[in-house]
Design an enzyme around this catalytic site. Structure first.
Site, PDB file in Angstrom:
ATOM      1  N   TYR A 182       0.853  -1.189   0.000  1.00 26.21           N
ATOM      2  CA  TYR A 182       0.000   0.000   0.000  1.00 26.21           C
ATOM      3  C   TYR A 182       0.897   1.250   0.000  1.00 26.21           C
ATOM      4  O   TYR A 182       2.056   1.187   0.396  1.00 26.21           O
ATOM      5  CB  TYR A 182      -0.889  -0.060   1.261  1.00 26.21           C
ATOM      6  CG  TYR A 182      -1.788   1.122   1.458  1.00 26.21           C
ATOM      7  CD1 TYR A 182      -2.845   1.368   0.582  1.00 26.21           C
ATOM      8  CD2 TYR A 182      -1.586   2.002   2.526  1.00 26.21           C
ATOM      9  CE1 TYR A 182      -3.665   2.464   0.777  1.00 26.21           C
ATOM     10  CE2 TYR A 182      -2.409   3.086   2.720  1.00 26.21           C
ATOM     11  CZ  TYR A 182      -3.447   3.326   1.831  1.00 26.21           C
ATOM     12  OH  TYR A 182      -4.245   4.407   2.019  1.00 26.21           O
ATOM     13  N   THR A 184       1.579   3.752   1.746  1.00 21.84           N
ATOM     14  CA  THR A 184       2.384   4.227   2.886  1.00 21.84           C
ATOM     15  C   THR A 184       3.379   3.185   3.396  1.00 21.84           C
ATOM     16  O   THR A 184       4.124   3.463   4.331  1.00 21.84           O
ATOM     17  CB  THR A 184       1.472   4.572   4.089  1.00 21.84           C
ATOM     18  OG1 THR A 184       0.775   3.384   4.464  1.00 21.84           O
ATOM     19  CG2 THR A 184       0.476   5.674   3.757  1.00 21.84           C
ATOM     20  N   LYS A 185       3.376   2.004   2.808  1.00 24.68           N
ATOM     21  CA  LYS A 185       4.168   0.920   3.389  1.00 24.68           C
ATOM     22  C   LYS A 185       5.662   1.045   3.037  1.00 24.68           C
ATOM     23  O   LYS A 185       6.050   1.940   2.293  1.00 24.68           O
ATOM     24  CB  LYS A 185       3.612  -0.429   2.931  1.00 24.68           C
ATOM     25  CG  LYS A 185       2.197  -0.685   3.466  1.00 24.68           C
ATOM     26  CD  LYS A 185       2.143  -0.699   4.978  1.00 24.68           C
ATOM     27  CE  LYS A 185       0.852  -1.208   5.561  1.00 24.68           C
ATOM     28  NZ  LYS A 185      -0.285  -0.307   5.461  1.00 24.68           N
ATOM     29  N   THR A 186       6.478   0.118   3.568  1.00 23.06           N
ATOM     30  CA  THR A 186       7.934   0.299   3.473  1.00 23.06           C
ATOM     31  C   THR A 186       8.458   0.153   2.048  1.00 23.06           C
ATOM     32  O   THR A 186       9.504   0.697   1.723  1.00 23.06           O
ATOM     33  CB  THR A 186       8.683  -0.676   4.410  1.00 23.06           C
ATOM     34  OG1 THR A 186       8.237  -2.007   4.111  1.00 23.06           O
ATOM     35  CG2 THR A 186       8.398  -0.365   5.869  1.00 23.06           C
TER      36      THR A 186
END
Ligand SMILES: Cc1ncc(COP(=O)(O)O)c(C=O)c1O
Length: 387
Positions: A182, A184-186
């Site tokens: 997604y 915002t993920k790393t």
């Protein structure tokens, strides 16, 4: 409102290589699942050191297919931490099973293995530990309990790339591990997910169910080597990852280590910046793990402050600093209260933590001056509102 520039809670790091890779895919004539998605699976499996990786269009899809693959059925129970995003529990409902919520540890906010063991009943089929903020759960304990009681372990590692438990990368330990890409993920593909497993049958089942339950390599139908003929084995889902997204993921995966180092550095700066502030508790990290630092979640010591969490967030906002709260525990949401009669006191650790948690900005492109401004503002608010 302060005149300083806004520091967002999160900002993805998309470079020219990512843009080039997506544009190249757009020009190639093949947009949906194809060779890029296959290569992304191969590279991801190699990076994690897992025999199989299945690329999907979200972590939610991965969690759903994982439960399906291990055989969770209507009437079963699945243990889920209350301190998580709704996705972890909602997929249990997709299969007609019941999520049974479990409290967290007060310090790490990860699922409490003892509380988990107590919640096991005759219908329990699986457990879904969530690596909160990017810190692996106590996977040794959890796997032992699960093995003893013949439960499948579906790890929600939406936050945990790259994270390690006693040296092993998350993605190699549980029966099936699910990652999120997604925005915002790393690492990100905009929307996307991956399931890793050592079990070839589960991998094959997830792959098939992700494309309508159609037998092997359905995506090849429209290639020169493909055939028009297909057979529907099961009523599946539409969870495949596009090649456009996979092209982005291939470049992001190469940068996973660079991103991790940047996040770790920010976490260290925060730790040092709050070390002497009694009102602020930095995240507690166990010494046998590598924390992926997807989130940096502070806990306010409310006994030492004249304001609550909401006012603290407002004060940060007044200084143009974006924040978030991870999570509103599931047992406090209307659906879970209504359906299962959960009360705040049923999960004392999660209920108490919810009153105190704030997720501060942390993203690879965050500059030192931005980190220092967040530290300075948090310190000033704590000082101003000290009891
Ligand atoms: C713990 C957790 N699990 C699952 C998800 C779902 O991920 P996705 O948006 O890729 O479906 C999220 C998303 O934020 C999450 O935080």
């Amino acid at each position: 409102m302060s005149s300083s520039t806004f520091i967002p809670f999160h900002m993805p790091d998309i470079g020219e290589d990512e843009i080039h890779a997506v544009v190249e895919t757009l020009r190639s004539g093949w947009l949906t699942t194809g060779l890029k998605a296959k290569k992304f699976e191969e590279d991801f499996a190699a990076y994690i050191g897992s025999p199989h990786a299945v690329a999907l269009n979200s972590c939610t899809a991965a969690l759903h297919l994982a439960l399906d693959a291990v055989g969770v059925k209507a009437g079963d129970e699945v243990l889920v931490p209350t301190m998580t995003f709704t996705a972890t529990a909602e997929v249990v409902h997709y299969l007609g099973a019941r999520p049974v919520l479990v409290d967290c540890q007060p310090d790490t906010l990860n699922i409490d293995p003892q509380a988990m063991a107590k919640a096991i009943g005759p219908r329990t089929k699986a457990v879904m530990p969530v690596d909160f903020a990017g810190q692996p759960c106590e996977l040794g304990n959890i796997l032992n309990i699960a093995r003893d009681r013949h439960l499948a372990v579906i790890e929600d590692a939406a936050h945990a790339l790259p994270a390690r438990h006693r040296g092993s990368l998350v993605g190699t330990l549980s029966d099936i591990t699910c990652f999120s890409f997604y925005a915002t993920k790393t690492i990100t593909t905009g929307e996307g997910g991956m399931a890793t497993t050592a079990n070839p049958e589960w991998a094959e089942r997830m792959r098939m169910m992700s494309l309508h339950g159609i037998s092997k390599d359905a995506w090849k139908r429209y290639t020169a080597s493909g055939s028009w003929y297909y057979e529907v084995e099961y009523p599946g889902y539409k969870y495949n990852l596009t090649d456009m997204a996979a092209a982005l993921g291939l470049v992001q995966l190469k940068r996973a280590e660079e991103f991790y180092q940047a996040r770790k550095r920010i976490a260290e700066l925060y730790d040092a910046g709050f070390a002497d502030v009694a009102e602020i508790r930095s995240p507690v990290v166990r010494d046998d793990v590598q924390h992926a630092w997807h989130l940096y979640v502070i806990q306010l010591d409310l006994d030492r402050l004249r304001i609550g969490r909401n006012e603290f967030i407002e004060a940060l906002k007044e200084d143009n600093i974006g924040t978030s709260v991870h999570f509103i525990p599931l047992h406090l949401h209307p659906f879970y209260k209504r359906s299962f009669g959960y009360r705040p006191a049923d999960f004392p650790n999660a209920t108490a933590a919810f009153e105190r948690i704030i997720s501060l900005p942390i993203f690879p492109g965050m500059r030192d001056e931005q980190v220092n401004r967040v530290i300075g503002t948090v310190r000033r608010i704590a000082e101003r509102c000290r009891r």
